[in-house]
Scaffold this active site. Structure first.
Site, PDB file in Angstrom:
ATOM      1  N   LYS A 163      26.668  38.503   6.061  1.00 12.78           N
ATOM      2  CA  LYS A 163      28.047  38.609   5.576  1.00 12.78           C
ATOM      3  C   LYS A 163      28.910  39.269   6.640  1.00 12.78           C
ATOM      4  O   LYS A 163      28.382  39.881   7.570  1.00 12.78           O
ATOM      5  CB  LYS A 163      28.075  39.429   4.281  1.00 12.78           C
ATOM      6  CG  LYS A 163      27.494  40.824   4.463  1.00 12.78           C
ATOM      7  CD  LYS A 163      27.247  41.522   3.135  1.00 12.78           C
ATOM      8  CE  LYS A 163      26.705  42.916   3.371  1.00 12.78           C
ATOM      9  NZ  LYS A 163      26.219  43.551   2.163  1.00 12.78           N
ATOM     10  N   ARG A 222      29.470  47.942  -9.255  1.00  9.36           N
ATOM     11  CA  ARG A 222      30.369  47.107  -8.462  1.00  9.36           C
ATOM     12  C   ARG A 222      30.420  45.766  -9.188  1.00  9.36           C
ATOM     13  O   ARG A 222      31.328  45.502  -9.939  1.00  9.36           O
ATOM     14  CB  ARG A 222      29.781  46.994  -7.052  1.00  9.36           C
ATOM     15  CG  ARG A 222      30.591  46.253  -6.053  1.00  9.36           C
ATOM     16  CD  ARG A 222      30.093  46.489  -4.618  1.00  9.36           C
ATOM     17  NE  ARG A 222      28.796  45.849  -4.348  1.00  9.36           N
ATOM     18  CZ  ARG A 222      28.222  45.827  -3.140  1.00  9.36           C
ATOM     19  NH1 ARG A 222      28.805  46.433  -2.105  1.00  9.36           N
ATOM     20  NH2 ARG A 222      27.063  45.240  -2.948  1.00  9.36           N
ATOM     21  N   TYR A 231      52.570  56.223  23.804  1.00 11.55           N
ATOM     22  CA  TYR A 231      53.589  56.396  22.769  1.00 11.55           C
ATOM     23  C   TYR A 231      53.692  57.849  22.320  1.00 11.55           C
ATOM     24  O   TYR A 231      52.692  58.548  22.230  1.00 11.55           O
ATOM     25  CB  TYR A 231      53.247  55.540  21.548  1.00 11.55           C
ATOM     26  CG  TYR A 231      53.488  54.063  21.757  1.00 11.55           C
ATOM     27  CD1 TYR A 231      54.773  53.601  22.075  1.00 11.55           C
ATOM     28  CD2 TYR A 231      52.454  53.154  21.631  1.00 11.55           C
ATOM     29  CE1 TYR A 231      54.994  52.241  22.269  1.00 11.55           C
ATOM     30  CE2 TYR A 231      52.674  51.794  21.808  1.00 11.55           C
ATOM     31  CZ  TYR A 231      53.945  51.347  22.128  1.00 11.55           C
ATOM     32  OH  TYR A 231      54.162  50.012  22.311  1.00 11.55           O
ATOM     33  N   MET A 287      48.183  48.839  20.521  1.00 10.23           N
ATOM     34  CA  MET A 287      47.715  47.642  19.835  1.00 10.23           C
ATOM     35  C   MET A 287      46.705  46.863  20.679  1.00 10.23           C
ATOM     36  O   MET A 287      45.650  46.456  20.201  1.00 10.23           O
ATOM     37  CB  MET A 287      48.901  46.742  19.480  1.00 10.23           C
ATOM     38  CG  MET A 287      48.520  45.576  18.590  1.00 10.23           C
ATOM     39  SD  MET A 287      49.891  44.450  18.325  1.00 10.23           S
ATOM     40  CE  MET A 287      50.963  45.425  17.283  1.00 10.23           C
TER      41      MET A 287
HETATM   42  C1  LIG Z   1      25.140  44.338   2.372  1.00 10.51           C
HETATM   43  C2  LIG Z   1      24.079  44.305   1.401  1.00 10.51           C
HETATM   44  C3  LIG Z   1      22.751  44.608   1.768  1.00 10.51           C
HETATM   45  C4  LIG Z   1      22.354  45.082   3.132  1.00 10.51           C
HETATM   46  O1  LIG Z   1      22.611  46.452   3.269  1.00 10.51           O
HETATM   47  P1  LIG Z   1      22.279  47.263   4.602  1.00 10.51           P
HETATM   48  O2  LIG Z   1      22.548  48.657   4.260  1.00 10.51           O
HETATM   49  O3  LIG Z   1      23.196  46.735   5.635  1.00 10.51           O
HETATM   50  O4  LIG Z   1      20.865  46.976   4.905  1.00 10.51           O
HETATM   51  C5  LIG Z   1      21.769  44.405   0.825  1.00 10.51           C
HETATM   52  N1  LIG Z   1      22.072  43.995  -0.427  1.00 10.51           N
HETATM   53  C6  LIG Z   1      23.331  43.743  -0.828  1.00 10.51           C
HETATM   54  C7  LIG Z   1      23.586  43.290  -2.219  1.00 10.51           C
HETATM   55  C8  LIG Z   1      24.391  43.900   0.065  1.00 10.51           C
HETATM   56  O5  LIG Z   1      25.636  43.666  -0.334  1.00 10.51           O
END
Ligand SMILES: *Cc1c(COP(=O)(O)O)cnc(C)c1O
Length: 823
Positions: free
Chosen positions: A492, A589, A717, A766
């Protein structure tokens, strides 16, 4: 190889046992890779066992291709059909046997063998020394950085009887690894390049690391080292017989006293021996690291009694090039593999193999020049043709006089150009569309000019991803798992900033079982780029149902409402959809809570079209000891919910709970699968094994301008940067829009220039940032600055501005080009 072997000789050397029959062929090729077999009937295939694959699986196919000799583990049992077709040489451990064969070949080579070890600069020093020596001698050297327990034996098999000197690299990552390498290489002459100060993965101290590396030189006649490296010098002079030592130094008494006269683009290196004989050379570099590498090479060349005139001729051809095999974005959606420093057959094999691991593109294009290889061209180009054939190349652009031969073998695929200039003149950029292009050739052809035409413009800042480090980290986590436990890798957020497609592709070759993305479109991108692994989507929405189906993505279902919507969709379309159920045990969540379970069970019954591929929960504090009790409570509750849900199922879904930190802290809860995230990218968040992971990404930028400012000047700046005493600043081509956090302003952050810390001065802008380089001498415009990577750990940077490594990684803007390499 130095000398071909018969099967019975192989048995004698390795202490193996023969099963099946040998046809008595002389074995002149040893291969561990089923795709790189050039002369099947003369090949001994060594079936190695790795984390992801067993070479023995390829044996039936190889027999069909004509291979007749296999070195196998003693528990390998050939089937009846193949038993009488080939010879199976059974040994206890095929890797050890491979090393024994290498040691045997080495013992037949009587010319000098030179070996290089150290923390940095091994490969460059080897390449440069090879270049210097090849003016006078026929040189064998390890391809790329083939310096490991398997790489060294393969390098040895590359030595031919006509070679007059061999240069071999040796690299280790933990205690106990050098001794086997020493037994194979048995160098006559050694170079110890340097010792890093960063972190000591695999060793209890830097001293121990030095002593372990010194094992390589235990029987060497000479050892070259630099006295200016305090700790290294101390250990070497304590451990090694003084009569063997050849030292050089800028400051102290040494066999070679060195001085550098640094000019605009060249440096004059003056070496004075103890008897006051003096040698002067011109090298085409000015930076510290290159001068160190070049000096090691010079001292070695002089020690091997090479004539100074030919050394200088060799130096004139040195270029500071990227030694690594890199993968970069090309024009017209192409993917470019840059291997412009390669100049031999062994290197070509490595590059073709890397190419074959990339995701599918429209065509495979190979741009290559003459190889600068000794031996008869007929033989060499016949081998090149075999290689090209076995890797299914669609289009070949050949540059040079000798390589023209390829157009006889591949008349319809080969375009031939006598020189690189000819190719540049007629290069039609538009003929490359969505292709995978490998550019490889001898340095004289300067094919990097072609790469420059074909690559996307890369502005000052790049994120470099070390695929070997990624492999290392993946295997580290694999080793923590019980056999059979699957690995889902979280890609992700653009694979934590590293670039989802290339990383997903690499994971596919490493043998990951599942991928996970946050949103449907991330999954669609992966599918469009040819990723075949199952992909879980953490946060799908109703609008994306069509896409999920079309691209075979597996949604997470986290509420009764969503379950029902997806169920109706599936039953209307009369399709099965694999889904994953997120169970909320404390994260709060997304996810089903305990109170939803009865309803969930009804839904499962009503919508059998939704097939539950897995059940999982997510720990909220696996990285921190303070949350230990809570984590256990979560895991307990998960087991309870899982039991309930399973009672409504007629099949068994995969069960998983652990993220990277969980894998380390809760080995008893691996269940069917784990979900690896940040650990893969080099950050071990529990801190327990931090030194065992390797930094995967390096964010780099360049210095656009250097200014020397008068006392009382201010920088940036709002005049926030103050220089009451004046000083020197460098302006970097990176700003907060690239992902260099604005909280690093005012000295909170720093970058590394020439290995030294340069603090941020004033506010991060920036697109630019100013750093104070008053304390770092000799910095020039155009030089590199490291934002993070090895030697500048993410965790430290994150701590400085009160955030977590995750945020820094994922904040790198998409305008920063990602470049992937093998080191
Ligand atoms: C991002 C995520 C992980 C991985 O977590 P890390 O701490 O990066 O190993 C595992 N399970 C879920 C549901 C996640 O959203």
């Amino acid at each position: 190889m130095i000398q071909a072997l018969k099967a019975e000789e192989v048995l004698k050397i390795t202490g193996g046992k023969l099963l099946g029959v040998s046809d008595g062929s002389a074995l002149s090729q040893i291969s561990i890779d089923s795709r790189q077999i050039l002369q099947p009937s003369h090949t001994l295939f060594v079936a190695l066992r790795g984390a992801k694959a067993d070479g023995a699986n390829y044996i039936p196919t190889l027999i069909q291709q004509g291979v007749r000799h296999f070195l196998v583990h003693e528990d390998y049992a050939p089937s009846k059909e193949i038993l009488h077709q080939a010879a199976f040489l059974q040994v206890k451990d095929t890797k050890v046997a491979l090393q024994q064969l290498a040691a045997h070949q080495r013992s037949l080579f009587t010319a000098p063998v030179l070996s290089i070890t150290g923390s940095n600069g091994k490969t460059i020093t080897k390449e440069w020394l090879g270049q210097l020596l090849s003016q006078q001698f026929s040189v064998a050297k390890s391809p790329k950085s083939y310096n490991s327990q398997v790489g060294v034996p393969l390098s040895i098999f590359g030595i031919q009887p006509y070679h007059q000197v061999a240069i071999l690299e040796a690299g280790i990552s933990k205690s106990g690894e050098m001794s086997p390498l020493e037994k194979i290489i048995r160098p006559d002459l050694g170079i110890f390049t340097n010792i890093g100060s960063a972190h000591e993965e695999g060793f209890s101290s830097l001293q121990e690391k030095i002593r372990e590396k010194l094992i390589l030189f235990k029987d060497a006649k000479f050892l070259i080292y630099c006295r200016d490296q305090e700790l290294l010098c101390q250990e070497i002079e304590k451990e090694v017989d003084p009569s063997k030592l050849i030292s050089w130094s800028k400051e102290k008494a040494a066999d070679f006293r060195i001085s550098y006269k640094i000019g605009e683009s060249k440096t004059r290196v003056i070496l004075v021996k103890e008897d006051l004989s003096t040698f002067t050379f011109q090298v085409p570099f000015t930076d510290h690291a290159s001068l160190e590498n070049a000096t090691h090479a010079l001292v070695a060349a002089l020690t091997l009694a090479e004539d100074p005139k030919s050394i200088q001729q060799g130096l004139d051809q040195l270029r500071q090039v990227d030694m690594r095999l890199t993968l970069k974005p090309g024009i017209n959606e192409c993917l470019l593999i840059d291997d412009t420093y390669n100049n031999d057959l062994a290197g070509l094999k490595v590059a073709l193999e890397f190419m074959s691991q990339q995701r599918p593109k429209r065509q495979k294009v190979l741009i290559l020049s003459d190889l600068l290889q000794q031996g008869s061209p007929e033989k060499i180009y016949a081998e090149v043709a075999d290689l090209i054939r076995s890797y299914h190349i669609d289009r070949i652009l050949a540059v040079g006089q000798e390589i023209k031969r390829l157009s006889e073998t591949f008349p319809n695929q080969t375009e031939w150009y006598p020189t690189t200039e000819n190719l540049i003149e007629s290069l039609q950029i538009s003929s490359f569309q969505n292709d995978l292009i490998l550019v490889t050739g001898a340095r004289d052809f300067a094919l990097e000019r072609i790469v420059n035409r074909l690559q996307q413009r890369i502005h000052g800042t790049t994120l470099e991803i070390n695929l070997n480090a990624l492999t290392h980290n993946f295997n580290f986590y694999k080793r923590q798992l019980k056999p059979g436990t699957r690995v889902m890798v979280m890609v992700k957020a653009f694979a934590y900033g590293g670039g989802a497609t290339e990383i997903a592709n690499h994971l596919q070759t490493l043998g990951a079982d599942y991928l996970a993305v946050a949103f449907t479109d991330e999954g669609v991108t992966l599918r469009n780029q040819g990723i075949r692994l199952p992909i879980m989507v953490l946060n799908p929405v109703e609008e994306s149902f069509e896409l999920l189906r079309e691209y075979q993505l597996e949604p997470v279902v986290f509420s009764p409402v969503f379950f029902k919507k997806l169920g109706i969709y599936a039953s209307n379309h009369n399709i099965q959809i694999p889904i994953h159920l997120d169970l909320d045990t404390g994260m709060h969540r997304l996810g089903f809570e305990i109170k939803h379970i009865p309803e969930l069970k009804n839904l499962i019954e009503s919508y059998p079209e939704l097939r539950i591929a897995s059940l999982y929960t997510h720990l909220v504090g696996a990285d921190e000891e303070v949350h230990h009790e809570f984590s256990l409570k979560q895991l307990d509750q998960f087991m309870e919910m899982k039991k309930e849900i399973e009672s409504a199922l007629t099949y068994r879904p995969l069960i998983h709970a652990l993220n990277s930190a969980g894998i380390i802290r809760y080995p008893d809860y691996q269940m069917d699968m784990v979900r690896l995230g940040i650990g893969l990218y080099g950050v071990e968040v529990t801190g327990k094994h931090h030194h065992e992971l390797k930094a995967v990404s390096t964010l780099k930028t360049t210095i656009s301008q250097i200014k020397t400012l008068a006392p009382g000047s201010t920088v940036g700046y709002s005049r926030r940067g103050q220089l009451p005493e004046g000083g020197t600043i460098a302006t970097l081509a990176i700003g907060y829009a690239d992902g260099f956090d604005r909280r690093f302003s005012m000295g909170k952050g720093y970058v590394l220039i020439r290995g030294e810390k340069a603090p941020v001065i004033g506010n991060v802008c920036m697109d630019m940032t100013m750093v104070d380089i008053s304390q770092i001498p000799e910095v020039r415009e155009g030089e590199q600055a490291i934002i993070y990577g090895e030697g500048i750990p993410l965790r430290d940077l994150a701590d400085r501005i009160g955030t977590i490594p995750y945020e820094l990684l994922t904040n790198i803007s998409s305008r920063v080009k990602r470049v992937y390499y093998l080191d």
